[in-house]
Design a protein around this motif. Structure first.
Motif, PDB file in Angstrom:
ATOM      1  N   LEU A  79       0.820  -1.213   0.000  1.00  0.00           N
ATOM      2  CA  LEU A  79       0.000   0.000   0.000  1.00  0.00           C
ATOM      3  C   LEU A  79       0.853   1.262   0.000  1.00  0.00           C
ATOM      4  CD1 LEU A  79      -2.816  -0.823   2.571  1.00  0.00           C
ATOM      5  CD2 LEU A  79      -2.862  -1.001   0.102  1.00  0.00           C
ATOM      6  N   ILE A 138      -0.602  -6.077   4.360  1.00  0.00           N
ATOM      7  CA  ILE A 138      -1.490  -4.906   4.226  1.00  0.00           C
ATOM      8  C   ILE A 138      -1.238  -3.919   5.362  1.00  0.00           C
ATOM      9  CG2 ILE A 138      -3.409  -6.065   5.386  1.00  0.00           C
ATOM     10  CD1 ILE A 138      -5.298  -4.595   3.558  1.00  0.00           C
ATOM     11  N   ILE A 139      -0.900  -4.434   6.545  1.00  0.00           N
ATOM     12  CA  ILE A 139      -0.644  -3.575   7.693  1.00  0.00           C
ATOM     13  C   ILE A 139       0.768  -3.037   7.680  1.00  0.00           C
ATOM     14  CG2 ILE A 139      -0.579  -3.501  10.206  1.00  0.00           C
ATOM     15  CD1 ILE A 139      -3.262  -3.986   8.596  1.00  0.00           C
ATOM     16  N   LEU A 142       0.892  -0.388   5.343  1.00  0.00           N
ATOM     17  CA  LEU A 142      -0.002   0.711   5.752  1.00  0.00           C
ATOM     18  C   LEU A 142       0.784   1.740   6.575  1.00  0.00           C
ATOM     19  CD1 LEU A 142      -3.021   1.698   5.918  1.00  0.00           C
ATOM     20  CD2 LEU A 142      -3.130   0.516   8.090  1.00  0.00           C
ATOM     21  N   ILE A 143       1.737   1.239   7.380  1.00  0.00           N
ATOM     22  CA  ILE A 143       2.540   2.126   8.222  1.00  0.00           C
ATOM     23  C   ILE A 143       3.233   3.174   7.361  1.00  0.00           C
ATOM     24  CG2 ILE A 143       4.541   2.233   9.750  1.00  0.00           C
ATOM     25  CD1 ILE A 143       3.829  -0.652  10.605  1.00  0.00           C
ATOM     26  N   MET A 145       2.511   3.883   4.308  1.00  0.00           N
ATOM     27  CA  MET A 145       1.530   4.646   3.534  1.00  0.00           C
ATOM     28  C   MET A 145       1.095   5.887   4.317  1.00  0.00           C
ATOM     29  SD  MET A 145      -2.212   3.430   2.294  1.00  0.00           S
ATOM     30  CE  MET A 145      -3.159   4.347   1.106  1.00  0.00           C
ATOM     31  N   VAL A 146       0.863   5.707   5.625  1.00  0.00           N
ATOM     32  CA  VAL A 146       0.434   6.832   6.457  1.00  0.00           C
ATOM     33  C   VAL A 146       1.611   7.763   6.734  1.00  0.00           C
ATOM     34  CG1 VAL A 146      -0.539   7.480   8.678  1.00  0.00           C
ATOM     35  CG2 VAL A 146      -1.373   5.455   7.507  1.00  0.00           C
ATOM     36  N   ALA A 147       2.713   7.162   7.226  1.00  0.00           N
ATOM     37  CA  ALA A 147       3.846   7.986   7.632  1.00  0.00           C
ATOM     38  C   ALA A 147       4.573   8.578   6.424  1.00  0.00           C
ATOM     39  CB  ALA A 147       4.815   7.153   8.468  1.00  0.00           C
ATOM     40  N   ARG A 149       3.516   9.841   3.577  1.00  0.00           N
ATOM     41  CA  ARG A 149       2.999  11.143   3.112  1.00  0.00           C
ATOM     42  C   ARG A 149       3.521  12.253   4.028  1.00  0.00           C
ATOM     43  NH1 ARG A 149       1.212  11.605  -1.525  1.00  0.00           N
ATOM     44  NH2 ARG A 149       0.395   9.628  -2.205  1.00  0.00           N
ATOM     45  N   GLY A 150       3.565  11.960   5.313  1.00  0.00           N
ATOM     46  CA  GLY A 150       4.122  12.932   6.252  1.00  0.00           C
ATOM     47  C   GLY A 150       5.580  13.211   5.933  1.00  0.00           C
ATOM     48  N   LEU A 151       6.341  12.134   5.668  1.00  0.00           N
ATOM     49  CA  LEU A 151       7.756  12.292   5.329  1.00  0.00           C
ATOM     50  C   LEU A 151       7.921  13.135   4.070  1.00  0.00           C
ATOM     51  CD1 LEU A 151       9.273   8.731   5.905  1.00  0.00           C
ATOM     52  CD2 LEU A 151       9.740  10.810   7.191  1.00  0.00           C
ATOM     53  N   GLN A 153       5.948  15.357   2.884  1.00  0.00           N
ATOM     54  CA  GLN A 153       5.640  16.757   3.157  1.00  0.00           C
ATOM     55  C   GLN A 153       6.732  17.405   4.002  1.00  0.00           C
ATOM     56  OE1 GLN A 153       1.629  16.061   4.505  1.00  0.00           O
ATOM     57  NE2 GLN A 153       0.904  17.482   2.969  1.00  0.00           N
ATOM     58  N   ASN A 255       1.722  16.132  -0.939  1.00  0.00           N
ATOM     59  CA  ASN A 255       0.351  15.732  -0.639  1.00  0.00           C
ATOM     60  C   ASN A 255      -0.311  15.018  -1.805  1.00  0.00           C
ATOM     61  OD1 ASN A 255      -1.506  15.631   1.359  1.00  0.00           O
ATOM     62  ND2 ASN A 255      -2.514  17.533   0.798  1.00  0.00           N
TER      63      ASN A 255
ATOM     64  N   LEU B 258      -7.849   5.492   6.717  1.00  0.00           N
ATOM     65  CA  LEU B 258      -6.551   5.136   7.293  1.00  0.00           C
ATOM     66  C   LEU B 258      -6.476   5.539   8.759  1.00  0.00           C
ATOM     67  CD1 LEU B 258      -4.350   6.156   4.304  1.00  0.00           C
ATOM     68  CD2 LEU B 258      -5.132   3.902   4.973  1.00  0.00           C
ATOM     69  N   LEU B 271      -5.589  -7.219  13.506  1.00  0.00           N
ATOM     70  CA  LEU B 271      -6.135  -7.072  12.156  1.00  0.00           C
ATOM     71  C   LEU B 271      -6.543  -8.368  11.507  1.00  0.00           C
ATOM     72  CD1 LEU B 271      -4.193  -4.050  11.309  1.00  0.00           C
ATOM     73  CD2 LEU B 271      -6.382  -4.457  10.246  1.00  0.00           C
ATOM     74  N   TRP B 304       1.828  17.624   9.251  1.00  0.00           N
ATOM     75  CA  TRP B 304       2.270  16.340   8.689  1.00  0.00           C
ATOM     76  C   TRP B 304       3.025  15.500   9.705  1.00  0.00           C
ATOM     77  CZ3 TRP B 304       3.702  20.962   6.232  1.00  0.00           C
ATOM     78  CH2 TRP B 304       4.980  21.433   6.540  1.00  0.00           C
ATOM     79  N   TRP B 305       3.447  16.148  10.811  1.00  0.00           N
ATOM     80  CA  TRP B 305       4.057  15.346  11.877  1.00  0.00           C
ATOM     81  C   TRP B 305       3.055  14.363  12.456  1.00  0.00           C
ATOM     82  CZ3 TRP B 305       8.787  14.203  13.062  1.00  0.00           C
ATOM     83  CH2 TRP B 305       9.807  15.050  12.644  1.00  0.00           C
ATOM     84  N   LYS B 307       0.945  12.579  10.841  1.00  0.00           N
ATOM     85  CA  LYS B 307       0.987  11.352  10.048  1.00  0.00           C
ATOM     86  C   LYS B 307       2.190  10.506  10.426  1.00  0.00           C
ATOM     87  CE  LYS B 307      -1.279  13.433   6.099  1.00  0.00           C
ATOM     88  NZ  LYS B 307      -1.065  13.985   4.773  1.00  0.00           N
ATOM     89  N   ILE B 308       3.336  11.183  10.600  1.00  0.00           N
ATOM     90  CA  ILE B 308       4.551  10.436  10.923  1.00  0.00           C
ATOM     91  C   ILE B 308       4.405   9.765  12.283  1.00  0.00           C
ATOM     92  CG2 ILE B 308       7.040  10.645  11.319  1.00  0.00           C
ATOM     93  CD1 ILE B 308       7.020  12.932   9.292  1.00  0.00           C
ATOM     94  N   GLY B 311       2.058   6.847  12.058  1.00  0.00           N
ATOM     95  CA  GLY B 311       2.765   5.724  11.438  1.00  0.00           C
ATOM     96  C   GLY B 311       3.662   5.024  12.439  1.00  0.00           C
ATOM     97  N   LEU B 314       1.540   3.075  14.920  1.00  0.00           N
ATOM     98  CA  LEU B 314       1.031   1.865  14.271  1.00  0.00           C
ATOM     99  C   LEU B 314       2.091   0.775  14.347  1.00  0.00           C
ATOM    100  CD1 LEU B 314      -0.744   2.590  10.891  1.00  0.00           C
ATOM    101  CD2 LEU B 314      -1.526   1.165  12.735  1.00  0.00           C
ATOM    102  N   PHE B 315       3.310   1.158  13.976  1.00  0.00           N
ATOM    103  CA  PHE B 315       4.423   0.205  13.988  1.00  0.00           C
ATOM    104  C   PHE B 315       4.624  -0.346  15.391  1.00  0.00           C
ATOM    105  CE2 PHE B 315       9.064  -0.390  14.578  1.00  0.00           C
ATOM    106  CZ  PHE B 315       9.150  -1.565  13.869  1.00  0.00           C
ATOM    107  N   ILE B 318       1.755  -2.728  16.416  1.00  0.00           N
ATOM    108  CA  ILE B 318       1.764  -3.996  15.684  1.00  0.00           C
ATOM    109  C   ILE B 318       2.892  -4.878  16.210  1.00  0.00           C
ATOM    110  CG2 ILE B 318       2.230  -4.993  13.437  1.00  0.00           C
ATOM    111  CD1 ILE B 318       0.712  -2.487  12.334  1.00  0.00           C
TER     112      ILE B 318
END
Lengths: 356, 329
Positions: A79, A138-139, A142-143, A145-147, A149-151, A153, A255, B258, B271, B304-305, B307-308, B311, B314-315, B318
């Motif tokens: 992802l 998928i998971i 996903l990490i 995928m989320v982080a 976009r932040g990176l 930006q 973005n 997400l 999950l 945007w921090w 999101k980081i 992430g 999440l890591f 998990i």
């Protein structure tokens, strides 16, 4: 009579029959809508036309989808490719924007190497999570995928980073031998992956890992290593696609770059006949799927419908293709005909241990 | 991190392993809140906590629906788009002068209908939830722009009243109507999962769908039900969001699925299904909300921090679930 009928059935049950049929219908619809659609002209030594445009615009998607095909063939999913596109593009653009001479070829090559290098590291991160730690793909992806976009930006500091570099721009809109350069890059990647997977045992190993990772490990294949490798390949493909996307517009937008490309790529792979369960893949089918998606998008634009609404059509195509390919659906609606059991011609198993 | 593993180790003897992720999330929430209070004086105000709920009420409702789906081992990617479509349809109908009650009814029907259809496709044709809900996501998002290419403001009296109502001491601390609705959803969902037949079936399917089928549990019905529930929660979330923003916009809630999945995972739900609690999801949403608040309070950090950090969390979670040996594949 029986011969032609069975021939017809062989044709309609072929894995790629429906994608090709939909593609032909789309092209026909376009041609009816605008009769000049299929014409290709030679102007200033470059070929111009809607068909050339479709292929050029689908190049990034083809790249991402090729990497995704291998990942899906091992029974995984990636992802994070959209974010990886954004990151690699952002890094390359950032490096070029810092150069005194943005047009220097050396500077651009270094930028590409940097972007690719970071993408490979991130691909390796995905690979470690899936292959070593054993997190569901998928998971695990996903990490990023989320982080990611932040990176991306973070790299562009939330701005749209604009550059003015002719060599870099060429990746997106340059020409070679009358055709857009992007087509050649996608083609080269496709040939390279095809050669590696179909001329060596790698393709077979990937399929066997996707079929049953545990059984392959017992058969002597280092399935962990193969799993790791496909995520790195996928990241590399995404990185090149990211260069193309940013080169197309000569700017990096953390973005928007590569937004939803992972979904399009998965869609392309599924349309191309690769099962999401893994174990079998078709690179040609994936390329066809990517072309189909781009044709659909172009068609929607040509009909003056807003780009966002094209998602509506994609939804219909996804469901239609998945239903047609689903055994459950086929069994329900083709019961009257004698069920044609699809014979999977498995490649001959190697007798000796395969070094992975 | 050391304190975390120590606490976990000590409680292992008394607590089932599946409680560890929820406890870890609760602990994390306390740490984050503690950091906030120690750094910023205004952070300790009760209203700050209430605001976290006010700003994330819709997310909480959607995450509760997602918890059901993930507990069965499925996933629903369509929720963000369904939220947007619900808000969009409401705004569009209200602009056309439809009575508020009718709009509410229509808006609340769309999500579950779509969820029901997706559930049917997933169950009857045996197509992966991931790809079916992806199509649902495309469909709902496409419908948004199909309805209107730009955002539609809501001026309806009922909506504005709902939006501005302050429950509690009008001059002091207050919550919004959305928070109460979100709490109601949480309580109902928690009850259903813990004490009803449906809840038991959900856990059973997540544990092992094959065994559940052999035990004679209605696997198909339950599976379709969870996607319908998720659709309903997304629809409620969409209405709460339209209370919050008083508008419907085609690109609202992009990527929300997400955040929702992240909240559910951080809340300790596995999950692959079969293990997790609604309460964990509440904690997960709160963790995301507090992080957002911390970043807002800091001022120097950019959005945007968030999101980081999400992430990274999440890591961490998990990995934690993996390390304490909850079945993960």
């Amino acid at each position: 009579m029986t011969g032609t009928r069975s021939g017809f059935r062989a044709l309609t049950t072929h894995r790629l029959f429906w994608p090709v049929a939909v593609l032909v219908v789309l092209l026909a619809a376009n041609t009816i809508h605008r009769p000049g659609f299929l014409s290709v002209q030679l102007r200033d030594g470059h070929l111009y036309g809607s068909l050339v445009d479709i292929v050029r615009l689908s190049a990034p998607l083809i790249l991402v989808a090729l990497g995704m095909t291998l990942v899906i063939a091992t029974g995984g999913i990636d992802l994070s490719v959209g974010s990886l596109c954004a990151i690699s593009g952002a890094i390359a653009c950032l490096y070029i924007s810092r150069q005194p001479d943005q047009n220097s070829l050396g500077g651009v090559l270094t930028a590409l190497a940097l972007g690719l290098g970071v993408a490979l590291v991130l691909g390796a991160w995905n690979g470690v999570l899936v292959a070593v730690i054993g997190i569901q793909p998928i998971i695990a992806t996903l990490i990023l995928m989320v982080a990611g976009r932040g990176l991306a930006q973070l790299i562009t500091e939330g701005q749209i980073l604009t550059i003015n570099s002719d060599p870099y721009k060429a990746i997106g809109v340059g020409h070679l031998l009358t055709l857009p350069l992007a087509i050649f890059i996608a083609l080269a990647a496709a040939l390279l992956i095809a050669a590696v997977t179909r001329r060596t045992a790698l393709g077979l190993i990937v399929e066997s890992v996707g079929g049953n990772a545990r059984a392959s490990r017992l058969a002597g294949i280092r399935s962990g290593r193969v799993t790791f490798l496909v995520y790195v390949i996928s990241a590399a493909c995404a990185a090149v696609a990211g260069f193309m996307m940013t080169a197309n517009v000569s700017s990096a937008d953390g973005n928007a770059a590569g937004l939803w490309v992972e979904l399009d790529a998965i869609l392309a792979v599924v349309i191309g006949g690769t099962s999401l369960a893994g174990g079998r893949f078709s690179l040609g089918g994936t390329i066809l799927g990517a072309l189909l998606i781009q044709t659909l998008t172009t068609t929607v634009y040509a009909m003056n419908i807003s780009p966002q609404t094209s998602l509506l059509f994609k939804a219909v195509v996804v469901i239609a293709v998945c239903l047609i390919q689903a055994p459950g659906f086929r069994a329900r609606f083709a019961r009257r005909r004698p069920a044609a059991v699809p014979v999977v011609t498995a490649p001959e198993q190697p007798k000796e241990q395969v070094p992975a | 991190m050391t304190t975390l593993s120590l606490t976990a180790a000590r409680t292992w003897a008394r607590l089932p392993r599946r409680h560890v992720p929820v406890l870890a999330t609760g602990f994390l929430l306390l740490v984050l809140y503690g950091v906030g209070v120690s750094q910023y004086r205004a952070f300790s105000g009760v209203q700050v906590v209430f605001n976290v709920f006010i700003d994330n009420g819709f997310l909480l409702v959607v995450a509760v629906g997602m918890t059901f789906v993930i507990l069965t081992g499925g996933i629903d990617l369509s929720v963000g788009s369904v939220v947007a479509m619900t808000a969009m349809v409401s705004a569009f109908l209200l602009e056309k002068g439809t009575p508020a009650a009718l709009v509410l009814l229509v808006a609340l029907l769309i999500g579950p209908t779509l969820g029901f259809l997706m559930g049917c496709v997933i169950h009857f044709f045996d197509i992966q939830p991931f790809i079916v809900t992806l199509a649902g996501m495309f469909f709902a998002r496409g419908m948004c722009t199909f309805i209107s290419g730009s955002s539609i403001p809501i001026t309806d009296g009922f909506w504005t009243r709902m939006s501005q109502a302050r429950i509690g001491n009008p001059s002091g601390n207050f919550v919004s109507v959305s928070v109460l609705i979100a709490f109601a959803v949480v309580v109902v969902a928690g009850y259903v999962l813990a004490y009803t037949r449906l809840g038991r079936n959900v856990y059973a399917i997540g544990g092992n769908a094959q065994s559940a089928l052999l035990m004679g549990l209605p696997v198909g019905r339950t599976r379709i039900a969870v996607y319908t529930i998720s659709g309903l929660c997304a629809a409620v979330g969409g209405i709460l969001l339209s209370f919050y923003t008083l508008s419907g916009a085609p690109l609202i809630a992009v990527g929300m699925e997400l955040d929702v999945i992240a909240a559910v995972v951080i809340g300790g739900t596995v999950l692959t299904g079969g293990s997790g609690y609604v309460f964990g999801t509440v904690l997960g949403v709160l963790v995301l909300g507090v992080i957002q608040t911390l970043i807002t309070f800091d001022g120097s950090l950019n959005s945007w921090w968030t999101k980081i950090v999400i992430g990274g969390l999440l890591f961490a979670f998990i990995l934690l679930q993996r390390l304490i040996g909850i079945r993960y594949k």
